[in-house]
Design an enzyme around this catalytic site. Structure first.
Site, PDB file in Angstrom:
ATOM      1  N   HIS A 105       0.712  -1.172   0.210  1.00 54.81           N
ATOM      2  CA  HIS A 105      -0.006  -0.028   0.011  1.00 54.81           C
ATOM      3  C   HIS A 105       0.783   1.211  -0.074  1.00 54.81           C
ATOM      4  O   HIS A 105       1.870   1.163   0.844  1.00 54.81           O
ATOM      5  CB  HIS A 105      -0.718   0.020   1.161  1.00 54.81           C
ATOM      6  N   ASP A 132     -15.253   2.682   7.218  1.00 55.58           N
ATOM      7  CA  ASP A 132     -14.076   3.569   6.938  1.00 55.58           C
ATOM      8  C   ASP A 132     -14.534   4.413   5.928  1.00 55.58           C
ATOM      9  O   ASP A 132     -14.299   5.473   5.963  1.00 55.58           O
ATOM     10  CB  ASP A 132     -13.015   2.809   6.212  1.00 55.58           C
ATOM     11  N   ARG A 137     -14.832  12.784   7.977  1.00 52.66           N
ATOM     12  CA  ARG A 137     -13.440  13.427   8.561  1.00 52.66           C
ATOM     13  C   ARG A 137     -13.036  14.583   7.385  1.00 52.66           C
ATOM     14  O   ARG A 137     -12.538  15.469   7.559  1.00 52.66           O
ATOM     15  CB  ARG A 137     -12.205  12.127   8.458  1.00 52.66           C
ATOM     16  N   SER A 147      -7.790   3.569   9.386  1.00 51.26           N
ATOM     17  CA  SER A 147      -8.504   3.803   7.924  1.00 51.26           C
ATOM     18  C   SER A 147      -7.678   2.827   6.875  1.00 51.26           C
ATOM     19  O   SER A 147      -8.338   1.929   6.111  1.00 51.26           O
ATOM     20  CB  SER A 147      -8.532   5.062   7.376  1.00 51.26           C
ATOM     21  N   LYS A 189      -8.665  -1.544   5.521  1.00 52.42           N
ATOM     22  CA  LYS A 189      -8.618  -2.125   4.127  1.00 52.42           C
ATOM     23  C   LYS A 189      -7.877  -3.156   3.827  1.00 52.42           C
ATOM     24  O   LYS A 189      -8.211  -3.918   3.233  1.00 52.42           O
ATOM     25  CB  LYS A 189      -8.836  -0.858   3.240  1.00 52.42           C
TER      26      LYS A 189
HETATM   27  N1  URA Z   1      -5.711   6.936   3.024  1.00 56.78           N
HETATM   28  C1  URA Z   1      -6.734   6.254   3.466  1.00 56.78           C
HETATM   29  O1  URA Z   1      -7.495   5.444   2.971  1.00 56.78           O
HETATM   30  N2  URA Z   1      -7.262   6.814   4.635  1.00 56.78           N
HETATM   31  C2  URA Z   1      -6.897   7.989   5.357  1.00 56.78           C
HETATM   32  O2  URA Z   1      -7.284   8.394   6.562  1.00 56.78           O
HETATM   33  C3  URA Z   1      -5.630   8.572   4.814  1.00 56.78           C
HETATM   34  C4  URA Z   1      -5.197   7.792   3.380  1.00 56.78           C
END
Ligand code: URA
Ligand code: CA
Length: 432
Positions: free
Chosen positions: A82, A161, A168, A183, A187
């Site tokens: 990621h 999320d 947010r 967050s 995932k």
């Molecule tokens: N990428 C995400 O998936 N979530 C965040 O909070 C920041 C970057």
């Protein structure tokens, strides 16, 4: 349990038990907790923070709000990566086939994303016919057969999320380490791989602009992953200039192909070797990352990495002509050269400005329904440390829209700063 009391507790710097965190997350996702209370809660977390146990509990609660992909039908140790988002970042397109060509399977879910350029899925659609949505059975079959598949993240992955992130975004609570870590990791854990390598960006154009903050974010994510049984590594890499020379979807795909052909060296290759060797080491494919690096380079040299990319694109329905002839991807109607107005060494190439230029040329989307112009973008001819003369081409602009051309040229010109002394830029700041 009362929402009011949980908000007050976090406001007063107290540590929250798992049950209270779960109550907030599940209640908000189901719609029994309103936006105004969740907003206050998120702001309390933003200001007071969370310890690593609370952050892990928050992640796990968000993870369980949706589907957890079961990859047990795929043989071998599955790896995932990621990136926290960069400008000119085509890492997945190089890294996925490169690592898969070494016999380490990648079952990857990617996003489209908003911003300067598209996400990995948009870039993959530069290959006509490429399908980003394939049935789960076919996804698993492809990974077993070819060692690689990349699909779109479905709505069933961590719906909490999605809802919390949207809140947010409008309540000034995005840039919080526990909230970002939870967050991202909710995932990643939902995607089901055994090992995860994170590329955490630092500098202009990154979530965290300062190195110590980027390190803290990386450590928070590593801890969550380890608490949940995953092998974890992180690389802190520089975003003070775009990663590759290309910023824009087809331009980035072209650069990825050239990199896999062995024709393009530089930061994109370097970060792929760094991340890739960590992935191979996690999977037990090499003992040391230095061995992994040698293996990855040999897969580029012997053509197997490029062949793997072809196999992968074909397996998901994409046309592969561009892989044999990447210049087919230089197909915008207008190409315009941006020339230097100064002599000297380049000391800065602001990723945000180059990204913004690419965006207004049509390469990115502001809302999820915007249509991307895959051919648009900016191709840098020079980077930090290069010496240029007045009148020399700094970058080329590709677009099908003529209206934003002047504004984009001005932005690219503004992105470059010059000095009398050569500046050395560092790509990899830390490996954790
Ligand atoms: N990428 C995400 O998936 N979530 C965040 O909070 C920041 C970057
Ligand atoms: Ca990107």
């Amino acid at each position: 349990m009362k929402v009011y009391d949980i908000i007050a507790k976090k406001r007063d710097c107290k540590v929250l038990p798992k049950e209270e965190i779960d109550f907030m997350v599940q209640g908000y996702t189901r719609g029994t907790i309103p936006d105004y209370q969740m907003s206050a809660f998120l702001m309390a977390v933003f200001i007071r923070g969370m310890n690593s146990r609370e952050t892990s509990d928050l992640t796990v609660s968000m993870l369980h709000s949706g589907e957890i992909v079961d990859l047990s039908g795929i043989k071998g140790f599955k790896v995932d990566k990621h990136s926290t988002g960069g400008v000119g970042d085509t890492t997945t397109l190089v890294l996925a086939p490169l690592v898969a060509s070494c016999g380490v399977p990648l079952a990857k879910m990617s996003g489209r994303g908003l911003g300067h350029t598209g996400g990995t899925l948009d870039k993959l659609e530069s290959f006509p016919g490429f399908k980003v949505e394939i049935p789960k059975k076919k996804f698993m079959e492809n990974v077993n057969k070819y060692g690689i598949a990349v699909v779109g993240q479905t709505a069933d992955i961590a719906p909490a999320d999605k809802k919390i992130y949207a809140l947010r975004d409008v309540t000034a609570t995005v840039n919080s380490i526990p909230l970002i870590a939870a967050s991202i990791m909710s995932k990643k854990l939902a995607a089901g791989s055994d090992g995860i390598v994170l590329d955490v960006k630092t500098g202009i154009g990154a979530f965290m602009q300062k190195l110590p903050d980027s390190v803290r974010l990386a450590k928070a994510m590593i801890e969550i992953g380890k608490m949940n049984g995953k092998k974890m590594n992180a690389v802190i890499s520089d975003m003070d200039q775009p990663l590759g020379d290309a910023v824009g979807n087809m331009l980035e795909v072209r650069e990825a192909i050239l990199t896999l052909m062995g024709e393009k060296k530089g930061n994109l290759l370097e970060i792929c070797l760094t991340l890739g060797s960590l992935m191979l080491a996690q999977a037990g494919r090499c003992r040391k990352t230095s061995e992994g690096r040698v293996l990855l380079l040999s897969q580029i040299k012997n053509g197997k990495a490029l062949l793997k990319m072809k196999e992968f694109i074909k397996a998901q329905g994409g046309e592969t002509k561009a892989i044999d002839n990447p210049d087919r991807l230089l197909c915008a109607k207008t190409v315009s050269a941006v020339k230097s107005k100064k002599d000297g060494f380049i000391t800065r190439c602001d990723s945000l400005k180059v990204g913004k230029a690419s965006f207004i040329l049509g390469a990115g989307r502001e809302t999820k329904d915007d249509v991307i112009d895959l051919a648009a973008g900016v191709l840098l001819e020079h980077r930090i440390g290069d010496r240029v003369k007045k009148g020399e081409v700094l970058a080329r602009i590709y677009t099908n829209r003529t209206k934003p051309l002047k504004e984009a040229e001005a932005l690219v010109l503004e992105a470059f700063e010059f000095g009398a002394k050569k500046k050395v830029s560092k790509l990899i700041h830390k490996i954790l």
